[in-house]
Motif scaffolding. Structure first.
Motif, PDB file in Angstrom:
ATOM      1  N   ARG A   1       0.866  -1.182   0.000  1.00 23.22           N
ATOM      2  CA  ARG A   1       0.000   0.000   0.000  1.00 23.22           C
ATOM      3  C   ARG A   1       0.902   1.232   0.000  1.00 23.22           C
ATOM      4  NH1 ARG A   1      -5.032   0.500   1.257  1.00 23.22           N
ATOM      5  NH2 ARG A   1      -5.262  -1.391   2.470  1.00 23.22           N
TER       6      ARG A   1
ATOM      7  N   ARG B   1      -2.589   0.704  -4.019  1.00 22.68           N
ATOM      8  CA  ARG B   1      -2.334  -0.555  -3.343  1.00 22.68           C
ATOM      9  C   ARG B   1      -2.392  -1.665  -4.369  1.00 22.68           C
ATOM     10  NH1 ARG B   1      -6.428  -4.773  -2.952  1.00 22.68           N
ATOM     11  NH2 ARG B   1      -8.462  -3.799  -2.987  1.00 22.68           N
TER      12      ARG B   1
ATOM     13  N   GLU C   1      -9.016  -3.668   1.132  1.00 24.93           N
ATOM     14  CA  GLU C   1      -8.110  -4.748   1.546  1.00 24.93           C
ATOM     15  C   GLU C   1      -8.267  -5.914   0.572  1.00 24.93           C
ATOM     16  OE1 GLU C   1      -6.046  -4.591   4.175  1.00 24.93           O
ATOM     17  OE2 GLU C   1      -6.750  -2.609   4.774  1.00 24.93           O
TER      18      GLU C   1
END
Length: 162
Positions: free
Chosen positions: A28, A42, A65
């Motif tokens: 990231r 990211r 994520e």
């Protein structure tokens, strides 16, 4: 600080510390904005967000994520592959299993070559074009770097503008 050196991240770890099985890596990039860190990029596989995410989705993707990638991006990215490469739903899912979640996997029992890890000389942009186009475009005509340096940062100078 302004530098003319190419950016790079190098992590040296003894194999024994990584265990015996395959490993996965992602990163990231964050900038401090208004006193807090904000994710501005990211990923692990190159060029995914450039080819797959509309402008209005990129900020959300960068803040996300990898654990959420499959559920969040399988459907819209399958649509991209259907549109740009003529993929069937089954073939799109098979292709996306390589890059989602956006974690670069490396199985040390297999040869290193993208997408099993990544050598600095792998032509990953051409690989991404081939994926997105369903094999119709196989080369971006900018080859990988062959001017590696013997010490950190290892990467040669950026390609000159044509």
């Amino acid at each position: 600080m302004i530098t003319t050196d190419p950016p790079g991240i190098v992590l040296e770890v003894r194999d024994a510390e990584l265990g015996d099985g395959p490993i996965g890596v992602w990163a990231r990039v964050s900038l401090r904005q208004n006193g807090r860190l904000v994710s501005v990029d990211r990923g692990a596989h190159p060029s995914l967000t450039a080819y797959f995410n509309a402008v209005e989705v990129k900020e959300k993707y960068n803040a996300g994520e990898p654990a959420d990638d499959w559920d969040t991006y399988r459907e819209p990215w399958s649509a991209v592959l259907a549109h740009t490469g003529g993929y069937s739903a089954e073939d799109a899912e098979k292709a996306l299993r390589i890059v989602l979640p956006d974690v670069l996997r490396f199985d040390r029992s297999r040869p290193t070559a993208y997408p099993n890890g990544r050598k600095l000389t792998d032509d990953v942009t051409s690989a991404r074009l081939a994926m997105v186009s369903g094999g119709k475009i196989t080369d971006d005509h900018i080859g990988p770097h062959t001017d590696l340096l013997p010490a950190f940062p290892y990467l040669g100078h950026p390609h000159p503008l044509s």
